[in-house]
Scaffold this active site. Structure first.
Site, PDB file in Angstrom:
ATOM      1  N   ASP B  12       0.511  -1.131  -0.425  1.00 17.31           N
ATOM      2  CA  ASP B  12       0.260   0.089   0.401  1.00 17.31           C
ATOM      3  C   ASP B  12       1.240   1.495   0.027  1.00 17.31           C
ATOM      4  OD1 ASP B  12      -2.364   1.367   1.031  1.00 17.31           O
ATOM      5  OD2 ASP B  12      -2.352   0.824   1.972  1.00 17.31           O
ATOM      6  N   ASP B 114      -2.813   2.650  -6.385  1.00 12.99           N
ATOM      7  CA  ASP B 114      -1.932   2.091  -4.625  1.00 12.99           C
ATOM      8  C   ASP B 114      -2.179   0.865  -4.313  1.00 12.99           C
ATOM      9  OD1 ASP B 114      -4.424   3.551  -3.738  1.00 12.99           O
ATOM     10  OD2 ASP B 114      -3.419   4.697  -2.291  1.00 12.99           O
ATOM     11  N   GLU B 115      -3.042  -0.039  -4.066  1.00 11.37           N
ATOM     12  CA  GLU B 115      -2.526  -1.127  -3.474  1.00 11.37           C
ATOM     13  C   GLU B 115      -2.234  -2.195  -4.428  1.00 11.37           C
ATOM     14  OE1 GLU B 115      -5.780  -1.228   0.410  1.00 11.37           O
ATOM     15  OE2 GLU B 115      -6.282   0.422  -1.558  1.00 11.37           O
TER      16      GLU B 115
END
Lengths: 87, 419
Positions: B12, B114-115
């Protein structure tokens, strides 16, 4: 060395395999006059990919106004722009 | 760790949008690191998209929250530096991070912009998961310039919960034996899938921590929440078994777009126009994916109190025509709207099916001719750009003829609820 990040005009040549060799560049000075600097020696070349944005960074050496100086120039692959990064 | 257990990492990016911008600026000679000062990525206030999308850790100390209006954030911290969002940059960062992670395992799942989930079971270094995670963390920081939090566990849910434990630039483990110590003391809102509505209901039942949810009577939860109760109970106990699948994005469940209008919409005609601009993009996206829909929904956010309501309908014959969807949206809107000023409108289609064989209905309007026009318009827009053909009622309307979507190539959601 100080960070400048100044856009510059560049003459460079490419090898058959795509290797890039910067030769000389031209930039605007504070008094609006232009100066051409010949790159005497490329000391170091590295690739950076910060923020997913590939750039080639060259540490170079030139004689500018009779003084030998070391500086860094950057080539941004995505935009094909050259910058004087640090001097 | 048990030998037949999987080893899953959840990666993350810390304050993703802000970090990406900060690193990009540093690379371009900026001397101040946005991450070291109170700063935020915020939409333009002029067009009323002025909410905080991401904030730096110093900004967090002022109590600035993601999603709050920029003016409110400024009251908390007058020296707050705001920068506009740049979705193209985020996609470049996203893609480079994905490339880097592929060096560690081919079983990678894009969870959002973003993960990522990474299944490293049996990969080199997997016998020392902590060291491996630190190697990944350090390499991302060195090569790409931003920091990540990594959670390590034996399933995706726990890995995701693990990455939340320590931020920024950190690695945490959350293996099943660690659940009572590390996860159960957390407030129930921190559990994945517990949103505002669920948290309120749980709190009313006297459940305030993940631990008390985990130890709650399952039958009671099932009675209150139906099948959802079982899922919550499983999650609170760290039970989750879905695979890290790279193709999870292929099965689209719904396509939607929404927009905040830069003025309050007070009449029916303007609202219809905004809906049309949204349908234009939704329709195109649906046709490009080769899909048809049977459920159409609209959502409305009131300007006064920012409350939100929606209305949907199911039709017999699957459709993919812009005009057809628009007709239904207009109907839905007229049925639902109470006449109050509107700030935000959304359109969403679901119950998707491939647009190959369609059972036609004798009782519904036929859209064959429209399909031909849609195809022609799509092709022109593909060749000459989205603005090459627009509907004439958008001329001098002050509205964008096509609304919604993050950017041209943003195909990943910022958030999702499917593990």
């Amino acid at each position: 060395m100080k960070i400048l990040m100044k856009p510059i005009k560049m003459i460079a040549w490419f090898n058959e395999d795509g290797t890039l060799h910067p030769v000389r560049f031209n930039m605007k000075q504070k008094d609006e006059s232009h100066i051409t600097i010949r790159i005497d020696r490329v000391i170091k070349k590295r690739e950076e990919k910060l923020a997913g944005n590939p750039m080639l960074v060259y540490t170079c050496q030139s004689i500018i106004n009779n003084i030998e100086r070391i500086y860094e120039i950057k080539y941004e692959l995505r935009t094909c722009k050259w910058y004087l990064f640090k001097m | 760790m048990n030998s037949n257990e999987r080893l899953i990492l959840h990666i993350d990016v810390n304050s993703a949008f802000l970090s990406f911008e900060a690193v990009y600026r540093l690379q371009h000679g900026e001397t101040v690191d946005l991450r070291d000062i109170p700063s935020a990525v915020a939409g333009s206030q002029a067009t009323r998209h002025g909410i905080i999308l991401a904030k730096s850790i110093p900004a967090k100390k002022y109590g600035i929250k993601t999603g709050e209006p920029t003016w409110e954030a400024r009251q908390k911290c007058p020296q707050l530096v705001t920068v506009p969002p740049n979705y193209a940059l985020y996609m470049f960062c996203h893609n480079s991070l994905k490339e880097l992670l592929k060096n560690f395992s081919d079983r990678i799942q894009v969870f959002s912009v973003d993960e990522f989930f990474l299944d490293v079971t049996g990969m080199p270094g997997a016998d020392q998961p902590l060291e491996l995670a630190h190697i990944i963390r350090k390499r991302i920081k060195k090569k790409l310039g931003f920091t990540v939090s990594i959670g390590i566990s034996s399933n995706k849910l726990l890995a995701k919960m693990g990455s939340e434990l320590k931020k920024p630039d950190a690695v945490s483990t959350l293996f099943p034996p660690e659940i009572p110590g590390k996860m159960w003391p957390l407030p129930v809102e921190d559990l994945y899938m517990v949103g505002r509505a669920t948290s309120l209901k749980l709190r009313k039942m006297g459940i305030g921590t993940i631990g008390s949810l985990a130890n709650c009577d399952l039958e009671l939860l099932k009675y209150k929440f139906k099948s959802w109760g079982k899922l919550l109970w499983d999650y609170a106990n760290g039970i989750e078994s879905s695979a890290v699948s790279s193709s999870s994005r292929d099965t689209v469940k719904g396509i939607g777009n929404s927009t905040t209008v830069h003025f309050d919409v007070e009449d029916r005609r303007t609202a219809h126009q905004v809906l049309l601009s949204l349908v234009e993009t939704v329709g195109m996206r649906m046709r490009f994916s080769g899909l048809c829909c049977r459920v159409i929904a609209i959502s409305i956010r009131r300007a006064e109190d920012l409350t939100f309501y929606s209305h949907q309908l199911k039709i017999q014959t699957p459709i993919d025509s812009t005009t057809a969807i628009y007709e239904y949206c207009k109907r839905l809107f007229d049925e639902a709207w109470g006449g109050e000023p509107i700030r935000h409108l959304g359109v969403r289609v679901s119950d998707l099916s491939p647009a190959v064989h369609i059972q036609l209905s004798m009782f519904e309007k036929e859209w064959e001719k429209q399909k031909v026009i849609d195809r022609a318009v799509d092709q022109i827009r593909m060749k000459f750009g989205p603005g090459s053909v627009i509907r004439s009622n958008f001329l001098w309307s002050g509205l964008a003829p096509m609304e919604g979507g993050l950017s041209d190539d943003a195909s990943y959601p910022v958030m999702t609820s499917i593990l």
